[in-house]
Scaffold this motif. Structure first.
Motif, PDB file in Angstrom:
ATOM      1  N   CYS A 280     -17.864 -67.429  62.826  1.00 28.14           N
ATOM      2  CA  CYS A 280     -17.524 -66.023  62.666  1.00 28.14           C
ATOM      3  C   CYS A 280     -16.073 -65.823  63.083  1.00 28.14           C
ATOM      4  CB  CYS A 280     -18.410 -65.134  63.530  1.00 28.14           C
ATOM      5  SG  CYS A 280     -20.147 -65.117  63.045  1.00 28.14           S
ATOM      6  N   GLY A 281     -15.388 -64.956  62.374  1.00 28.06           N
ATOM      7  CA  GLY A 281     -14.014 -64.630  62.710  1.00 28.06           C
ATOM      8  C   GLY A 281     -13.708 -63.214  62.300  1.00 28.06           C
ATOM      9  N   THR A 282     -12.432 -62.849  62.410  1.00 31.07           N
ATOM     10  CA  THR A 282     -12.034 -61.506  61.994  1.00 31.07           C
ATOM     11  C   THR A 282     -11.112 -61.605  60.789  1.00 31.07           C
ATOM     12  OG1 THR A 282     -10.189 -61.530  63.564  1.00 31.07           O
ATOM     13  CG2 THR A 282     -12.226 -60.487  64.292  1.00 31.07           C
TER      14      THR A 282
ATOM     15  N   GLY B 203      -7.451 -50.265  55.455  1.00 29.71           N
ATOM     16  CA  GLY B 203      -6.745 -49.552  56.515  1.00 29.71           C
ATOM     17  C   GLY B 203      -6.519 -50.407  57.736  1.00 29.71           C
ATOM     18  N   THR B 204      -6.538 -49.768  58.874  1.00 28.71           N
ATOM     19  CA  THR B 204      -6.209 -50.456  60.109  1.00 28.71           C
ATOM     20  C   THR B 204      -7.416 -51.192  60.667  1.00 28.71           C
ATOM     21  OG1 THR B 204      -6.796 -48.507  61.384  1.00 28.71           O
ATOM     22  CG2 THR B 204      -4.490 -48.707  60.674  1.00 28.71           C
ATOM     23  N   GLY B 205      -7.163 -52.090  61.597  1.00 24.45           N
ATOM     24  CA  GLY B 205      -8.237 -52.785  62.290  1.00 24.45           C
ATOM     25  C   GLY B 205      -8.727 -54.010  61.543  1.00 24.45           C
ATOM     26  N   ASN B 206      -9.676 -54.683  62.186  1.00 27.19           N
ATOM     27  CA  ASN B 206     -10.253 -55.902  61.630  1.00 27.19           C
ATOM     28  C   ASN B 206     -11.757 -55.752  61.495  1.00 27.19           C
ATOM     29  OD1 ASN B 206      -7.794 -57.323  61.607  1.00 27.19           O
ATOM     30  ND2 ASN B 206      -8.027 -57.870  63.749  1.00 27.19           N
ATOM     31  N   HIS B 207     -12.327 -56.537  60.633  1.00 28.08           N
ATOM     32  CA  HIS B 207     -13.777 -56.592  60.535  1.00 28.08           C
ATOM     33  C   HIS B 207     -14.214 -58.037  60.751  1.00 28.08           C
ATOM     34  CE1 HIS B 207     -12.608 -57.654  56.381  1.00 28.08           C
ATOM     35  NE2 HIS B 207     -13.740 -58.342  56.349  1.00 28.08           N
ATOM     36  N   ILE B 208     -15.488 -58.201  61.055  1.00 29.41           N
ATOM     37  CA  ILE B 208     -16.052 -59.532  61.293  1.00 29.41           C
ATOM     38  C   ILE B 208     -16.514 -60.112  59.964  1.00 29.41           C
ATOM     39  CG2 ILE B 208     -17.932 -60.806  62.406  1.00 29.41           C
ATOM     40  CD1 ILE B 208     -17.965 -58.585  64.543  1.00 29.41           C
ATOM     41  N   GLU B 209     -16.237 -61.398  59.774  1.00 25.05           N
ATOM     42  CA  GLU B 209     -16.811 -62.130  58.646  1.00 25.05           C
ATOM     43  C   GLU B 209     -17.429 -63.414  59.184  1.00 25.05           C
ATOM     44  OE1 GLU B 209     -14.864 -62.693  54.991  1.00 25.05           O
ATOM     45  OE2 GLU B 209     -14.002 -60.670  54.939  1.00 25.05           O
ATOM     46  N   CYS B 210     -18.700 -63.652  58.831  1.00 22.64           N
ATOM     47  CA  CYS B 210     -19.419 -64.837  59.304  1.00 22.64           C
ATOM     48  C   CYS B 210     -20.010 -65.601  58.124  1.00 22.64           C
ATOM     49  CB  CYS B 210     -20.584 -64.441  60.215  1.00 22.64           C
ATOM     50  SG  CYS B 210     -20.103 -63.629  61.743  1.00 22.64           S
ATOM     51  N   ASP B 211     -20.032 -66.911  58.244  1.00 24.51           N
ATOM     52  CA  ASP B 211     -20.813 -67.773  57.369  1.00 24.51           C
ATOM     53  C   ASP B 211     -21.868 -68.420  58.249  1.00 24.51           C
ATOM     54  OD1 ASP B 211     -19.558 -67.547  54.769  1.00 24.51           O
ATOM     55  OD2 ASP B 211     -17.814 -68.497  55.698  1.00 24.51           O
ATOM     56  N   LEU B 212     -23.126 -68.108  57.992  1.00 28.06           N
ATOM     57  CA  LEU B 212     -24.230 -68.571  58.831  1.00 28.06           C
ATOM     58  C   LEU B 212     -25.151 -69.449  57.997  1.00 28.06           C
ATOM     59  CD1 LEU B 212     -24.756 -65.106  60.470  1.00 28.06           C
ATOM     60  CD2 LEU B 212     -23.784 -67.105  61.588  1.00 28.06           C
TER      61      LEU B 212
ATOM     62  N   PRO C  86     -28.023 -72.191  66.445  1.00 27.66           N
ATOM     63  CA  PRO C  86     -27.251 -71.909  67.654  1.00 27.66           C
ATOM     64  C   PRO C  86     -26.764 -70.463  67.666  1.00 27.66           C
ATOM     65  CG  PRO C  86     -25.924 -73.117  66.075  1.00 27.66           C
ATOM     66  CD  PRO C  86     -27.306 -73.044  65.495  1.00 27.66           C
ATOM     67  N   ARG C  87     -26.503 -69.946  68.858  1.00 28.39           N
ATOM     68  CA  ARG C  87     -25.892 -68.616  68.965  1.00 28.39           C
ATOM     69  C   ARG C  87     -24.401 -68.756  68.657  1.00 28.39           C
ATOM     70  NH1 ARG C  87     -27.046 -65.680  74.399  1.00 28.39           N
ATOM     71  NH2 ARG C  87     -25.885 -67.487  75.091  1.00 28.39           N
ATOM     72  N   ILE C  88     -23.895 -67.905  67.788  1.00 26.04           N
ATOM     73  CA  ILE C  88     -22.489 -67.927  67.395  1.00 26.04           C
ATOM     74  C   ILE C  88     -21.813 -66.703  68.003  1.00 26.04           C
ATOM     75  CG2 ILE C  88     -20.877 -67.968  65.449  1.00 26.04           C
ATOM     76  CD1 ILE C  88     -22.800 -70.394  65.574  1.00 26.04           C
ATOM     77  N   GLN C  89     -20.738 -66.931  68.748  1.00 23.36           N
ATOM     78  CA  GLN C  89     -20.046 -65.814  69.395  1.00 23.36           C
ATOM     79  C   GLN C  89     -19.304 -64.977  68.363  1.00 23.36           C
ATOM     80  OE1 GLN C  89     -17.720 -66.843  72.823  1.00 23.36           O
ATOM     81  NE2 GLN C  89     -16.736 -64.839  72.917  1.00 23.36           N
ATOM     82  N   LEU C  90     -19.449 -63.664  68.489  1.00 23.07           N
ATOM     83  CA  LEU C  90     -18.766 -62.736  67.600  1.00 23.07           C
ATOM     84  C   LEU C  90     -17.438 -62.318  68.228  1.00 23.07           C
ATOM     85  CD1 LEU C  90     -21.881 -60.622  66.622  1.00 23.07           C
ATOM     86  CD2 LEU C  90     -20.606 -62.166  65.132  1.00 23.07           C
TER      87      LEU C  90
END
Length: 191
Positions: free
Chosen positions: A30-32, A38-47, A68-72
């Motif tokens: 997971c990353g941003t 607009g402004t800010g970031n969103h999370i994108e994950c490949d699980l 496994p638990r993946i840190q966001l």
């Protein structure tokens, strides 16, 4: 005969090379990413389903499909999303495929993908699933996307389930097909 052997060797190498990548377990991550509007970031994950259909084993030797638990990278809501097979029904556990579980441990947020078969390796085993807030559907390839429930509406959680990674047997068949093409061409040249 040399051409035939070359075709067979090429097909076998192709199948062997692809089967090696098929056996490698992709890493969930997971990353941003910057919001497109607009402004800010969103999370994108490949699980990825933890074991691509073959049970792994916990420390006690029990088969498990608990990923496994993946840190966001930023805070999200806490809860779970049930992933259903295409045309599934949340009331019918035989149509449950996977579950995304979102947790918070001392203000560090995680997502975990658990699959049916989680505590026994048997596909119908959903004993590790928790109460869910909402549900989403897999497509025909075992792929699902969830977003708005856990974090900003733009968050994307891509779930790869039920063996989208090619299986070695399929690739061996592909290699055999190439060999068959080689035989056919060789036969035409001889006549």
């Amino acid at each position: 005969m040399n051409i035939l052997l070359k075709f067979l060797a090429a097909g076998a190498l192709l199948a062997l090379g692809y089967s090696g990548t098929a056996l490698a377990q992709p890493d969930s991550s997971c990353g941003t990413a910057a919001n497109s509007v607009g402004t800010g970031n969103h999370i994108e994950c490949d699980l990825f389903e933890f074991d691509q259909g073959t049970p792994t084993f916990d420390l006690q030797g029990n088969p498990t499909e608990i990923g496994p638990r993946i840190q966001l990278p930023q805070p999200v809501g806490i809860g779970a999303a049930l992933i259903l097979e295409p045309n599934g029904n949340p009331a019918d556990q035989t149509t449950w495929s996977d579950e995304l579980i979102f947790t918070d441990v001392q203000d560090v947020f995680f997502v975990q993908l658990v699959s049916n078969g989680c505590n026994s390796g048997n596909e119908g085993d959903v004993s590790c699933f928790v109460a869910f807030d909402h549900f989403i559907f897999e497509d025909a390839n075992g792929f699902a996307v969830d977003g708005p429930q856990f974090g900003p509406a733009a968050n994307i959680y891509r779930v790869f389930s039920d063996g989208e990674v090619p299986e070695p047997t399929s690739l061996l068949l592909l290699g055999a097909a190439f060999a068959g093409i080689g035989f056919a061409r060789r036969g035409r040249k001889l006549h």
